[in-house]
Write a protein that holds these residues in place. Structure first.
Motif, PDB file in Angstrom:
ATOM      1  N   ASP A 141      -3.281  -1.374   3.857  1.00 22.28           N
ATOM      2  CA  ASP A 141      -3.001   0.007   4.249  1.00 22.28           C
ATOM      3  C   ASP A 141      -2.030   0.074   5.428  1.00 22.28           C
ATOM      4  O   ASP A 141      -2.182   0.900   6.326  1.00 22.28           O
ATOM      5  N   ARG A 161      -3.269  -5.650   0.072  1.00 19.85           N
ATOM      6  CA  ARG A 161      -3.212  -4.265   0.521  1.00 19.85           C
ATOM      7  C   ARG A 161      -4.085  -4.130   1.766  1.00 19.85           C
ATOM      8  O   ARG A 161      -5.296  -4.318   1.712  1.00 19.85           O
ATOM      9  N   SER A 190       0.824  -1.221   0.000  1.00 19.40           N
ATOM     10  CA  SER A 190       0.000   0.000   0.000  1.00 19.40           C
ATOM     11  C   SER A 190       0.851   1.262   0.000  1.00 19.40           C
ATOM     12  O   SER A 190       0.629   2.174  -0.806  1.00 19.40           O
TER      13      SER A 190
END
Length: 168
Positions: free
Chosen positions: A131, A129, A54
């Motif tokens: 984050d 992903r 990410s």
């Protein structure tokens, strides 16, 4: 900053500077060149992430003029932290290169791009992903400390890091 240079010559030309040299193999892991640009350098931007690209994607979508992204992926061999689309974004945003302590994918496409890319290996599996990831923190691998705003130089001889810019 796509000047042609040789890391060996930089070390020879600046013997009094405290230049760090990345040890090419620790735990049997070797960096390989995957990008179309075989020698590259720039001011360091760091990101630490494990099996989550990410932050890599976010950073390479910003202006990277004169910069190299150094990614500590924990040497994971289970997924790639950069593929062709993220590498294309890096080129579009003027990054000089990316050094990944982990894997890449889409290596044939990356080899055609004007981007320096060093990584440990290639694997077709993409990352998830979530984050996650830390930006602009000191990273340590290959017996080298990579700090934001220091300078990294990479070519087929290896990778070196200096607090000072060695090339104009």
């Amino acid at each position: 900053m796509s000047s042609i240079f040789v890391t060996c010559d930089l070390l020879d030309n600046y013997p009094d500077l405290d230049i760090q040299v990345l040890i090419p193999s620790l735990d049997g892991k070797f960096f390989q060149s995957y990008g179309g640009r075989k020698s590259f350098y720039g001011q360091i931007v760091t990101v630490k992430c494990f099996e989550d690209n990410s932050r890599v994607k976010e950073l390479l979508a910003t202006d990277g003029t004169g910069k190299v992204l150094v990614v500590d992926g924990g040497a994971s061999m289970r997924c790639a932290l950069m593929g062709d689309m993220i590498a294309e974004s890096a080129v579009k945003n003027h990054w000089n290169g990316v050094i990944i302590y982990g894997c890449v994918r889409d290596v044939d496409a990356i080899a055609q791009l004007d981007l320096g890319v060093h990584a440990l290996a290639a694997i077709p599996q993409k990352s998830n992903r979530k984050d996650m990831g830390e930006v602009d923190i000191p990273l340590y691998f290959g017996s080298v400390t990579f700090k934001a705003n220091d300078y990294v130089y990479a070519d087929n001889n290896g990778i070196i890091v200096s607090q000072q810019k060695l090339i104009d």
